[in-house]
Design a protein around this motif. Sequence first.
Motif, PDB file in Angstrom:
ATOM      1  N   UNK A 121      25.259  38.606  62.842  1.00 35.70           N
ATOM      2  CA  UNK A 121      24.424  39.506  62.756  1.00 35.70           C
ATOM      3  C   UNK A 121      23.496  39.621  63.886  1.00 35.70           C
ATOM      4  N   UNK A 122      23.053  40.835  64.203  1.00 33.92           N
ATOM      5  CA  UNK A 122      22.074  41.287  65.304  1.00 33.92           C
ATOM      6  C   UNK A 122      20.651  41.466  64.456  1.00 33.92           C
ATOM      7  N   UNK A 123      19.603  40.913  64.619  1.00 35.90           N
ATOM      8  CA  UNK A 123      18.268  41.051  63.796  1.00 35.90           C
ATOM      9  C   UNK A 123      17.161  41.601  64.810  1.00 35.90           C
ATOM     10  N   UNK A 124      16.976  42.552  64.372  1.00 35.17           N
ATOM     11  CA  UNK A 124      15.756  43.349  64.927  1.00 35.17           C
ATOM     12  C   UNK A 124      14.687  43.361  64.455  1.00 35.17           C
ATOM     13  N   UNK A 125      13.361  42.840  64.800  1.00 31.32           N
ATOM     14  CA  UNK A 125      12.077  42.676  64.143  1.00 31.32           C
ATOM     15  C   UNK A 125      11.246  43.307  64.813  1.00 31.32           C
ATOM     16  N   UNK A 126      10.522  44.278  64.150  1.00 31.87           N
ATOM     17  CA  UNK A 126       9.158  45.050  64.572  1.00 31.87           C
ATOM     18  C   UNK A 126       7.958  44.882  63.673  1.00 31.87           C
ATOM     19  N   UNK A 127       6.988  44.282  64.471  1.00 28.58           N
ATOM     20  CA  UNK A 127       6.029  43.804  63.462  1.00 28.58           C
ATOM     21  C   UNK A 127       4.403  44.260  64.231  1.00 28.58           C
ATOM     22  N   UNK A 128       3.353  44.476  63.344  1.00 32.00           N
ATOM     23  CA  UNK A 128       2.295  44.536  63.799  1.00 32.00           C
ATOM     24  C   UNK A 128       0.971  43.946  62.976  1.00 32.00           C
ATOM     25  N   UNK A 129      -0.120  43.961  63.451  1.00 29.85           N
ATOM     26  CA  UNK A 129      -1.461  43.658  63.020  1.00 29.85           C
ATOM     27  C   UNK A 129      -2.136  44.685  62.377  1.00 29.85           C
ATOM     28  N   UNK A 130      -1.433  45.688  61.801  1.00 24.53           N
ATOM     29  CA  UNK A 130      -2.387  46.831  61.650  1.00 24.53           C
ATOM     30  C   UNK A 130      -2.699  47.109  60.153  1.00 24.53           C
ATOM     31  N   UNK A 131      -2.888  48.147  59.758  1.00 26.44           N
ATOM     32  CA  UNK A 131      -3.735  48.335  58.276  1.00 26.44           C
ATOM     33  C   UNK A 131      -2.962  47.534  56.964  1.00 26.44           C
ATOM     34  N   UNK A 180       0.333  47.155  54.015  1.00 19.07           N
ATOM     35  CA  UNK A 180       0.689  47.985  53.013  1.00 19.07           C
ATOM     36  C   UNK A 180       0.441  47.128  51.586  1.00 19.07           C
ATOM     37  N   UNK A 181      -0.076  47.924  50.690  1.00 21.62           N
ATOM     38  CA  UNK A 181      -0.330  46.942  49.346  1.00 21.62           C
ATOM     39  C   UNK A 181       1.043  46.634  48.650  1.00 21.62           C
ATOM     40  N   UNK A 182       0.791  45.555  47.762  1.00 16.66           N
ATOM     41  CA  UNK A 182       1.975  45.357  46.974  1.00 16.66           C
ATOM     42  C   UNK A 182       2.350  46.292  46.164  1.00 16.66           C
ATOM     43  N   UNK A 213      11.338  44.786  54.406  1.00 18.05           N
ATOM     44  CA  UNK A 213       9.882  45.075  54.900  1.00 18.05           C
ATOM     45  C   UNK A 213       9.089  43.844  53.953  1.00 18.05           C
ATOM     46  N   UNK A 214       8.152  43.158  54.991  1.00 16.85           N
ATOM     47  CA  UNK A 214       7.031  42.373  54.091  1.00 16.85           C
ATOM     48  C   UNK A 214       5.548  42.910  54.948  1.00 16.85           C
ATOM     49  N   UNK A 215       4.766  42.983  53.964  1.00 17.19           N
ATOM     50  CA  UNK A 215       3.580  43.051  54.481  1.00 17.19           C
ATOM     51  C   UNK A 215       2.068  42.667  53.730  1.00 17.19           C
ATOM     52  N   UNK A 216       1.134  42.530  54.230  1.00 21.43           N
ATOM     53  CA  UNK A 216      -0.311  42.123  53.543  1.00 21.43           C
ATOM     54  C   UNK A 216      -1.304  43.270  54.021  1.00 21.43           C
ATOM     55  N   UNK A 217      -1.868  43.607  52.852  1.00 24.71           N
ATOM     56  CA  UNK A 217      -2.912  44.785  53.233  1.00 24.71           C
ATOM     57  C   UNK A 217      -3.765  44.039  54.031  1.00 24.71           C
ATOM     58  N   UNK A 218      -4.406  45.009  55.275  1.00 23.05           N
ATOM     59  CA  UNK A 218      -5.256  44.832  55.999  1.00 23.05           C
ATOM     60  C   UNK A 218      -4.991  43.744  56.985  1.00 23.05           C
ATOM     61  N   UNK A 219      -3.580  43.222  57.059  1.00 22.15           N
ATOM     62  CA  UNK A 219      -3.166  42.110  57.896  1.00 22.15           C
ATOM     63  C   UNK A 219      -2.132  42.565  58.793  1.00 22.15           C
ATOM     64  N   UNK A 220      -1.218  43.308  58.408  1.00 21.97           N
ATOM     65  CA  UNK A 220       0.041  43.722  59.166  1.00 21.97           C
ATOM     66  C   UNK A 220       1.269  44.002  58.403  1.00 21.97           C
ATOM     67  N   UNK A 221       2.156  44.517  59.143  1.00 17.54           N
ATOM     68  CA  UNK A 221       3.680  44.768  58.428  1.00 17.54           C
ATOM     69  C   UNK A 221       4.731  44.259  59.631  1.00 17.54           C
ATOM     70  N   UNK A 222       5.838  43.702  58.789  1.00 17.86           N
ATOM     71  CA  UNK A 222       6.835  43.332  59.628  1.00 17.86           C
ATOM     72  C   UNK A 222       8.321  44.068  58.864  1.00 17.86           C
TER      73      UNK A 222
END
Length: 665
Positions: free
Chosen positions: A589-599, A601-603, A646-655
């Motif tokens: 598999x080719x694994x492409x990851x795009x992550x940020x430290x933005x707002x 997303x809530x659970x 997608x994995x995300x934590x509110x106010x910490x970022x999203x991947x």
Amino acid sequence: MTQLPSTGINLEEILLLVVIVSNLAIGIFVFLRKPKNIIHQSFSLAVTGISFWSFGLVLTETQHHIERYTTLSLFGFLVLLSGFLLFAKTFPYGKIPHKSFFLHFIPIIFLAVLAPFNLIITKTDLLPTHPSTPTNGPLFPVFALVSLFVIVESIVLSVRSYLRSSGKARLQMNYLLFGLSVFLLSAGIFDILLPSVGFFELTFLGPISSIFYIGLTAYAIIRHELLDIRIVIQRSLIYTIVLILIVTVYLLLIVLFGLILGTTTDTSSIVSAGATTILGIGGLPIIQTYFERWSDSIFFKCPYNYAEVMHSLSRILHTNHEKNEIVAGATRILQETFKTNNVCFLFDTDIFTQTYPEARVAGFRNAYQPIMFEKSSIGVLTLGPKKSGDFYTQKDAQFLATFAVQAAIALTKAELYARVQNYSAHLERLVAERTDEIQKLQEEQKEAMITISHNLQTPLAIIRGELEILSDHSENPTQLLAVQKSIDRVSGFIRQLLRVVRFEHSLDQHEMTPIALKPLLQEQIDYFEVVAEDKHITLITDIADCGSILGNKKLLEELVTNIVANAMHYRSPLRDGHVTITLKKSGHLALLTISDNGAGISADDLPHIFDRFYRAPQNPASHTGSGLGLAIAKQIVTRHNGCIRVTSTLHEGTTFSIQFPILSQ
């Protein structure tokens, strides 16, 4: 010979006299039933001949005028042949033969006329230690040939009638042929085979065995007018055959041991008797069982094994789930067990339960056995008359009662199984109908969205064109520019909406070719760096060579652009933003990851971010979007046989993690 005290008649001759009287009684009885019927007439003629033949044999052993009684025996035998031939021609249908058939009786009449002149048997010697010994006359060969011809012709006629018969006639022929076989077998062994080796002591058994032929034939003629005597006849025949076999084995062993031991007759007799006793004890049950099954095809009297039959029925009841299979299997076994052609399971039981509220089995020719489950009537088992004509017994009643209990449980289970199957089929139909409705609604929705989108694009293009003309003559172009941007945003939303519809319904066909992901990402990163610098966002990249995938370049560029644009758009105002793009190989598999430290997303919102038009209510920045970007991104990944997580934590970022299958080298 076994002499009775103070008389000149031995026991064998008394038995022969009893048989003669019995035969005559049967013949007279049959004749009187229907004196004008040719079958009854020919049978009575044959019985009369057998009686005269047997009576003449008795008289030759006890009287002085031997030649006279020998003539009586010859005359009786010729009458027997006449009756035997006529009976074979007319039984079982009673059709009067053509006149030409009676020409067959001319040789018999000729011999009967010459019988008193001692041309067939010249004299008969009465020896003190053996039965009478006849001396053949000049016409004896003619007598023998005529007798043989008549016997063979009669047997051929009987066999032909048997092959052409069916139903009741076939059953009657069974009785006739079986009785004839026993008679001829006995006469052949005791009056031909044994005397040919010098053993005359059992010659009386030949005429005595005629009682079986006469009795069975009489019963075949008037079987519906007599009481059922077949069980007695069957047992008598079986034990007679067994006795014949034992006597034959005994005599053969006497001869065999006499030759081997070379001793006296007494020693051979003792050794033979012992060997015969051992063989009889060990073989009698086997022989009896064999003949019971063999004769059952005629008498339908072979007893059934209660445990074996119940075991066979239990297997059918508990291994089949459908009512039809249970009924068919049980019907077949019950027909074989009770020797009846009519076994029926009735489930519309109102008439039967009112007429026969309880079982009617023992003492009846037709059996009725209710099938009850917890005091509720399931059905009624009916059995027609047995082929043997017997009444159903108490044993039959117990058997059917036991079977009815098991059948009630099995049929109830089958009914429940059928209901479940029908309900499952009903649910499947409902699901299929609902699925068709949903598909139809989706098609209608798709058509409506496409129609609405196209209808909106045209007036929007006209309005935008008019705004451009007005902006050239307007004193306040800034306001017109804001309206123009709004129109552009609506037009972009409509284009995205069309893209989603076309993706979901596979309306757009995109050419798929091998695409190297590393060069594709590096081209886009150059553009992303310019945008990130303008928005004061740090862009971090780690792109490894992971081979090629099967894909479409424009779609892949749109996928990466949508996700990276979201990462830059939803940055946190509390800290400096950064976006990380990595590409690496993980197995096949080719694994492409795009992550940020933005707002982040809530659970609660995370499961819905790929839904059309969904925008997180907690994030005001999301209200400016169309809610279609991530829906399009997921459709693109799906079109490339990949998966997106997608994995995300509110106010910490999203991947966002995207996997594509790599083409094999």
